[in-house]
Design an enzyme around this catalytic site. Sequence first.
Site, PDB file in Angstrom:
ATOM      1  N   HIS A 218       5.842 -12.091   7.914  1.00  0.00           N
ATOM      2  CA  HIS A 218       5.940 -11.093   7.550  1.00  0.00           C
ATOM      3  C   HIS A 218       7.129 -10.621   6.501  1.00  0.00           C
ATOM      4  O   HIS A 218       8.053 -11.532   6.870  1.00  0.00           O
ATOM      5  CB  HIS A 218       6.357  -9.956   8.618  1.00  0.00           C
ATOM      6  CG  HIS A 218       5.960  -8.581   8.127  1.00  0.00           C
ATOM      7  ND1 HIS A 218       6.926  -7.915   7.788  1.00  0.00           N
ATOM      8  CD2 HIS A 218       4.726  -7.795   8.471  1.00  0.00           C
ATOM      9  CE1 HIS A 218       6.368  -6.516   7.461  1.00  0.00           C
ATOM     10  NE2 HIS A 218       5.037  -6.565   7.741  1.00  0.00           N
TER      11      HIS A 218
ATOM     12  N   ASP B  92      -2.312  -8.059  11.954  1.00  0.00           N
ATOM     13  CA  ASP B  92      -3.592  -8.555  11.413  1.00  0.00           C
ATOM     14  C   ASP B  92      -4.285  -9.568  12.596  1.00  0.00           C
ATOM     15  O   ASP B  92      -5.423 -10.119  12.408  1.00  0.00           O
ATOM     16  CB  ASP B  92      -3.779  -9.007  10.126  1.00  0.00           C
ATOM     17  CG  ASP B  92      -3.377  -7.888   9.247  1.00  0.00           C
ATOM     18  OD1 ASP B  92      -3.872  -6.507   9.470  1.00  0.00           O
ATOM     19  OD2 ASP B  92      -2.734  -7.958   8.115  1.00  0.00           O
TER      20      ASP B  92
ATOM     21  N   HIS C 275      -1.779  -8.911   1.986  1.00  0.00           N
ATOM     22  CA  HIS C 275      -1.730  -7.553   2.713  1.00  0.00           C
ATOM     23  C   HIS C 275      -2.658  -7.311   3.768  1.00  0.00           C
ATOM     24  O   HIS C 275      -2.951  -8.292   4.607  1.00  0.00           O
ATOM     25  CB  HIS C 275      -1.302  -6.510   1.582  1.00  0.00           C
ATOM     26  CG  HIS C 275      -0.979  -5.293   1.914  1.00  0.00           C
ATOM     27  ND1 HIS C 275      -0.287  -4.956   3.453  1.00  0.00           N
ATOM     28  CD2 HIS C 275      -0.730  -4.137   1.409  1.00  0.00           C
ATOM     29  CE1 HIS C 275       0.149  -3.609   3.375  1.00  0.00           C
ATOM     30  NE2 HIS C 275      -0.296  -3.263   2.298  1.00  0.00           N
TER      31      HIS C 275
ATOM     32  N   ARG D 182       2.842  -4.211  16.861  1.00  0.00           N
ATOM     33  CA  ARG D 182       1.432  -3.846  16.724  1.00  0.00           C
ATOM     34  C   ARG D 182       0.535  -4.848  17.049  1.00  0.00           C
ATOM     35  O   ARG D 182      -0.618  -4.564  17.557  1.00  0.00           O
ATOM     36  CB  ARG D 182       1.220  -3.489  15.183  1.00  0.00           C
ATOM     37  CG  ARG D 182       2.090  -2.477  14.428  1.00  0.00           C
ATOM     38  CD  ARG D 182       2.049  -2.227  13.150  1.00  0.00           C
ATOM     39  NE  ARG D 182       2.340  -3.273  12.304  1.00  0.00           N
ATOM     40  CZ  ARG D 182       2.216  -3.666  11.009  1.00  0.00           C
ATOM     41  NH1 ARG D 182       1.668  -2.595  10.285  1.00  0.00           N
ATOM     42  NH2 ARG D 182       2.574  -4.741  10.488  1.00  0.00           N
TER      43      ARG D 182
ATOM     44  N   SER E  54       0.778  -1.099  -0.139  1.00  0.00           N
ATOM     45  CA  SER E  54      -0.005  -0.003  -0.012  1.00  0.00           C
ATOM     46  C   SER E  54       0.964   1.246   0.074  1.00  0.00           C
ATOM     47  O   SER E  54       0.623   2.397  -0.638  1.00  0.00           O
ATOM     48  CB  SER E  54      -0.928   0.064   1.147  1.00  0.00           C
ATOM     49  OG  SER E  54      -0.113  -0.203   2.411  1.00  0.00           O
TER      50      SER E  54
HETATM   51  N1  CMX Z   1       1.317 -19.481   6.655  1.00  0.00           N
HETATM   52  C1  CMX Z   1       1.802 -20.403   5.721  1.00  0.00           C
HETATM   53  N2  CMX Z   1       2.846 -20.264   5.048  1.00  0.00           N
HETATM   54  C2  CMX Z   1       3.368 -19.186   5.102  1.00  0.00           C
HETATM   55  C3  CMX Z   1       2.948 -18.207   5.972  1.00  0.00           C
HETATM   56  C4  CMX Z   1       1.845 -18.333   6.697  1.00  0.00           C
HETATM   57  N3  CMX Z   1       1.519 -17.517   7.562  1.00  0.00           N
HETATM   58  N4  CMX Z   1       3.730 -17.181   5.735  1.00  0.00           N
HETATM   59  C5  CMX Z   1       4.746 -17.247   4.691  1.00  0.00           C
HETATM   60  N5  CMX Z   1       4.448 -18.611   4.258  1.00  0.00           N
HETATM   61  C6  CMX Z   1       5.132 -19.240   3.310  1.00  0.00           C
HETATM   62  C7  CMX Z   1       4.966 -18.394   2.074  1.00  0.00           C
HETATM   63  O1  CMX Z   1       3.848 -18.464   1.438  1.00  0.00           O
HETATM   64  C8  CMX Z   1       5.955 -19.089   1.142  1.00  0.00           C
HETATM   65  O2  CMX Z   1       5.758 -20.067   0.662  1.00  0.00           O
HETATM   66  P1  CMX Z   1       6.194 -20.376  -0.880  1.00  0.00           P
HETATM   67  O3  CMX Z   1       7.740 -20.561  -0.828  1.00  0.00           O
HETATM   68  O4  CMX Z   1       5.669 -21.885  -1.242  1.00  0.00           O
HETATM   69  O5  CMX Z   1       5.697 -19.423  -1.706  1.00  0.00           O
HETATM   70  C9  CMX Z   1       7.445 -19.290   2.285  1.00  0.00           C
HETATM   71  O6  CMX Z   1       6.270 -19.351   3.424  1.00  0.00           O
HETATM   72  C10 CMX Z   1       8.322 -18.118   2.528  1.00  0.00           C
HETATM   73  O7  CMX Z   1       7.664 -16.999   2.669  1.00  0.00           O
HETATM   74  P2  CMX Z   1       8.270 -15.701   3.461  1.00  0.00           P
HETATM   75  O8  CMX Z   1       9.556 -15.429   2.742  1.00  0.00           O
HETATM   76  O9  CMX Z   1       8.301 -16.172   4.904  1.00  0.00           O
HETATM   77  O10 CMX Z   1       7.176 -14.510   3.423  1.00  0.00           O
HETATM   78  P3  CMX Z   1       6.837 -13.549   2.245  1.00  0.00           P
HETATM   79  O11 CMX Z   1       7.809 -12.315   2.363  1.00  0.00           O
HETATM   80  O12 CMX Z   1       7.008 -14.182   0.853  1.00  0.00           O
HETATM   81  O13 CMX Z   1       5.195 -13.090   2.556  1.00  0.00           O
HETATM   82  C11 CMX Z   1       3.578 -12.521   3.798  1.00  0.00           C
HETATM   83  C12 CMX Z   1       5.000 -12.326   3.613  1.00  0.00           C
HETATM   84  C13 CMX Z   1       3.082 -11.804   4.987  1.00  0.00           C
HETATM   85  C14 CMX Z   1       2.532 -12.406   2.774  1.00  0.00           C
HETATM   86  C15 CMX Z   1       3.353 -14.116   4.289  1.00  0.00           C
HETATM   87  O14 CMX Z   1       4.065 -14.343   5.542  1.00  0.00           O
HETATM   88  C16 CMX Z   1       1.938 -14.510   4.435  1.00  0.00           C
HETATM   89  O15 CMX Z   1       1.432 -15.013   3.271  1.00  0.00           O
HETATM   90  N6  CMX Z   1       1.224 -14.429   5.825  1.00  0.00           N
HETATM   91  C17 CMX Z   1      -0.073 -14.784   5.970  1.00  0.00           C
HETATM   92  C18 CMX Z   1      -0.983 -13.425   5.332  1.00  0.00           C
HETATM   93  C19 CMX Z   1      -0.742 -12.232   6.116  1.00  0.00           C
HETATM   94  O16 CMX Z   1      -0.823 -12.449   7.609  1.00  0.00           O
HETATM   95  N7  CMX Z   1      -0.584 -10.922   5.556  1.00  0.00           N
HETATM   96  C20 CMX Z   1      -0.488  -9.732   6.324  1.00  0.00           C
HETATM   97  C21 CMX Z   1       0.954  -9.214   6.316  1.00  0.00           C
HETATM   98  C22 CMX Z   1       0.779  -7.808   7.024  1.00  0.00           C
HETATM   99  C23 CMX Z   1      -0.122  -6.844   6.421  1.00  0.00           C
HETATM  100  O17 CMX Z   1       0.615  -6.731   5.386  1.00  0.00           O
HETATM  101  O18 CMX Z   1      -0.896  -6.502   6.760  1.00  0.00           O
END
Ligand code: CMX
Length: 468
Positions: A345, A400, A298, A354, A268
């Site tokens: 994250h 979140d 996000h 937070r 964002s």
């Molecule tokens: N549950 C399961 N798997 C997860 C995970 C979770 N909460 N968080 C990361 N992973 C997985 C990723 O999907 C990724 O898998 P692949 O290699 O198969 O693609 C792997 O772990 C590595 O990811 P990462 O490097 O640790 O995390 P990213 O930087 O790629 O993504 C985020 C960060 C937040 C998108 C991810 O942790 C996620 O999807 N979390 C759940 C959704 C969420 O809570 N989003 C809100 C974030 C805060 C916000 O912006 O508001």
Amino acid sequence: MLTRFRPAAARMVCGKHAKKFIRAFSSEASLKDVFSDKIPKWQKEIADIKSMYGDKVLGTCTVEQAYGGMRSVKSLVYETSLLDPVEGIRFRGYSIPECQKVLPKAPGGEEPLPEALLWLLMTGDVPTDSQVKNLIDDMNKRAVLPEWIEKTILNFPKDLHPMTQFSMGILACQKESQFAAAYQRGIKKSEYWTYCFEDMLTCIARLPRIAALIYRNVFKDGKITPMENKSDMSANFCKMLGFSDANFIELMRLYLTIHSDHEGGNVSAHTCHLVGSALSDPYLALSASMNGLAGPLHGLANQEVLRFIKQFKADMGSKQITPDSVKEQCWKVLNSGRVIPGYGHAVLRKTDPRFTCQAEFAKKHIKNDELVDLVSLMYEVAPQVLTEHGKTKNPWPNVDAHSGVLLVHYGLTEENFYTVMFGVGRALGVLPMLTISRALGFSLERPKSLTTEAIKKSMEIMYPHGHT
Ligand code: CMX
């Protein structure tokens, strides 16, 4: 009344500049005066850095990073906040607990006023009570929405996602953009920020009304109280949503404050920065930013967390919720190929502060709430499950993971609305930075992209014998 007056510096200022200078350092000074006073100093600082270090390397981008969403590539300048992977966010150098301590509060309140945070983000200064009061008065004057926009929002189909409605509501306000109008008339680059500033404050001031109209129309009977613009932004917002509990209003102050800014690389913030860099006005930039916030990786994660928690409770029926059953549910989600929402994250590698401050709010104000207790239990179990799962780099909760159950506690149960509330808060961070970008003359964003073919060729030239 000149509590922030600096006599030594003031003596150096004379003639026509003296009035402006005194205005900027008075405890009654407006945000625009104080901000305006900072610009030359910041411009010089950047010019000096560019002239001394302009050709030095700040960071690198590997092939892995180019394919991996540019994770951690240092290529953006974003002044209002900085994220440390372990410690979490600092707003202009202040951590969340420090903001809770030093920022002005509403009478009788304990949480910071989001308007005070806006001031801090814009200027780097902690404002006085009277500066915040004047800012609130100014924003209240700007908060009234044109009637046609109210009607437009009330005419949206109720099954249009609230975030889509929010983005469209913001876009509708663009009709009155002072920046767009001034640009059409023809203005100097040095004047961009002043019109951007006006749009920023008006846009932020109007968001609670836009959001409340959406909420009342989609989830309630479509009836909404007349415009509330007598109190602070959070109190006005709660009243228009239909809530009057003093603790809920306090929660809203905390909620909007902590959701405001999270440095510049998140979707964002980066979207607002990128779109604004084309000199699109603040309404266009914020609307685009909200479309990014609406993604489930996000901001939409906050609605997904509540869905997850509700589904979990439904699956459990009358069975007792235990660490083992929570663990089982987490594995069920992971084994179905989904993510555990609210965990992980892109930058953080520890529990998000937070999350922590919301957990502390719950400890202070909420007793015996099943969903709040379930979030605490998740916190005991999910990091271990995610560690065992072995994919995510960060098994800890983010912002979140907690926000939804607090809202449910006070009766705001409609999770599809949660990202809109995140958006109202996020504007308090990304729009000040947009205004700063215009004040500092930041450039059009235009990173270089490559095709896979081009990457292959360039690697083959650099590493003709392969890379070891
Ligand atoms: N549950 C399961 N798997 C997860 C995970 C979770 N909460 N968080 C990361 N992973 C997985 C990723 O999907 C990724 O898998 P692949 O290699 O198969 O693609 C792997 O772990 C590595 O990811 P990462 O490097 O640790 O995390 P990213 O930087 O790629 O993504 C985020 C960060 C937040 C998108 C991810 O942790 C996620 O999807 N979390 C759940 C959704 C969420 O809570 N989003 C809100 C974030 C805060 C916000 O912006 O508001």
